[in-house]
Design a protein around this motif. Structure first.
Motif, PDB file in Angstrom:
ATOM      1  N   GLU A 111     -21.625 -32.817 -42.036  1.00 38.16           N
ATOM      2  CA  GLU A 111     -21.256 -34.191 -41.708  1.00 38.16           C
ATOM      3  C   GLU A 111     -21.810 -35.212 -42.699  1.00 38.16           C
ATOM      4  OE1 GLU A 111     -24.782 -33.228 -38.921  1.00 38.16           O
ATOM      5  OE2 GLU A 111     -23.027 -32.211 -39.764  1.00 38.16           O
ATOM      6  N   ASP A 125     -23.017 -40.258 -36.902  1.00 43.62           N
ATOM      7  CA  ASP A 125     -23.660 -39.952 -35.628  1.00 43.62           C
ATOM      8  C   ASP A 125     -24.522 -41.127 -35.145  1.00 43.62           C
ATOM      9  OD1 ASP A 125     -23.941 -38.249 -33.508  1.00 43.62           O
ATOM     10  OD2 ASP A 125     -25.478 -36.999 -34.423  1.00 43.62           O
ATOM     11  N   GLU A 170     -17.835 -29.416 -39.025  1.00 40.48           N
ATOM     12  CA  GLU A 170     -18.824 -28.435 -38.590  1.00 40.48           C
ATOM     13  C   GLU A 170     -20.232 -28.877 -38.968  1.00 40.48           C
ATOM     14  OE1 GLU A 170     -18.485 -24.887 -41.681  1.00 40.48           O
ATOM     15  OE2 GLU A 170     -16.533 -25.621 -41.017  1.00 40.48           O
ATOM     16  N   ARG A 171     -21.174 -28.502 -38.141  1.00 41.60           N
ATOM     17  CA  ARG A 171     -22.554 -28.955 -38.295  1.00 41.60           C
ATOM     18  C   ARG A 171     -23.093 -28.635 -39.688  1.00 41.60           C
ATOM     19  NH1 ARG A 171     -25.867 -31.027 -34.798  1.00 41.60           N
ATOM     20  NH2 ARG A 171     -24.431 -30.544 -33.073  1.00 41.60           N
ATOM     21  N   ASP A 172     -23.892 -29.570 -40.190  1.00 42.62           N
ATOM     22  CA  ASP A 172     -24.529 -29.504 -41.515  1.00 42.62           C
ATOM     23  C   ASP A 172     -23.588 -29.878 -42.654  1.00 42.62           C
ATOM     24  OD1 ASP A 172     -26.963 -28.693 -40.370  1.00 42.62           O
ATOM     25  OD2 ASP A 172     -26.407 -26.580 -40.486  1.00 42.62           O
ATOM     26  N   PRO A 189     -21.013 -34.364 -36.017  1.00 43.67           N
ATOM     27  CA  PRO A 189     -20.870 -32.897 -36.061  1.00 43.67           C
ATOM     28  C   PRO A 189     -19.936 -32.440 -34.950  1.00 43.67           C
ATOM     29  CG  PRO A 189     -22.983 -33.505 -35.115  1.00 43.67           C
ATOM     30  CD  PRO A 189     -22.369 -34.785 -35.606  1.00 43.67           C
TER      31      PRO A 189
END
Length: 244
Positions: free
Chosen positions: A124, A141, A120-122, A162
């Motif tokens: 990674e 990324d 989930e975002r933040d 993410p």
């Protein structure tokens, strides 16, 4: 009888092209009158897995011979997932997969492996640092330049990204993995990372996936729309897939 075979399925769908979940469960209850609701739903899942019935859309089924996509999760991948879950127990969303899963759909077999880790975002960056401590060739990324310089041609590398919210994921045992619908859309959206699977190979992948597996077109389209690639994905479905 303690099993369901193809002749049973043909009888069930003799007068109806589609049946709802409730209608199928009712038919199963007639065959297994002592079975509890949970057992009946488990039997329905087994029919899906064996390709005797397939999802047309949520809650609606057709007779079919298509299979569920159940890739072989290696011990290494399962071990990595277990370590991540133990280190980050608060993560609600996490999935892992290996690009070699695509070899069954392609003409040219990839010898290299990209292990994709999505959280989930933040989260990674924390996941990246954890994986980097025990694995070599780990990227977070990556940019097109990084992909071209360091990932392409690499025998094995790990990419942390993410996870798009509401991405279609499932589980294989205790391991969270992407559904085939997600992989198909990601190949279109992330062309730089999956450059080996573009062009004719991308068409091969879509053709074989849509022919051989129980793929939900509504799930593909919903996720493709979320990622801003609905038109391109629709074009591939129309060219290579089946109209339902």
């Amino acid at each position: 009888m303690s099993y369901i075979d193809q002749s049973d399925i043909r009888n069930w769908f003799e007068n109806d092209r589609f049946l709802t979940t409730d209608e199928l469960v009712k038919r199963l209850s007639l065959r297994f009158p002592d079975a509890k609701a949970g057992t009946l739903h488990a039997k329905l899942h087994r029919l899906k897995r064996e390709g005797l019935v397939r999802n047309v859309r949520r809650g609606l089924y057709a007779a079919g011979s298509k299979r569920e996509f159940e890739p072989a999760v290696s011990k290494e991948l399962a071990g990595l997932s277990k370590k991540l879950r133990k280190r980050f127990p608060y993560l609600e969303s996490l999935c892992v997969w290996d690009s070699r899963w695509l070899n069954e759909f392609t003409v040219h077999q990839a010898l290299s492996s990209i292990v994709i880790i999505e959280s989930e975002r933040d989260t990674e960056k924390a996941v990246f640092e954890f994986v980097k401590a025990s694995c070599s060739r780990v990227f977070i990324d990556p940019t097109p330049k990084e992909i071209d310089n360091y990932i392409l041609g690499c025998e094995k590398c790990f990419v942390v990204r993410p996870l798009v919210t509401e991405a279609p994921i499932t589980s294989s045992g205790d391991v969270s993995i992407p559904k085939l619908e997600k992989i198909l859309v990601d190949l279109v959206c992330d062309k730089d990372l999956f450059v080996s699977f573009q062009g004719e190979e991308l068409r091969n992948i879509y053709r074989r996936a849509l022919t051989d597996y129980d793929v939900s077109l509504s799930t593909i389209r919903r996720y493709a729309s979320r990622r801003g690639r609905l038109e391109e994905v629709n074009r591939l479905i129309e060219q290579e897939g089946e109209s339902i």
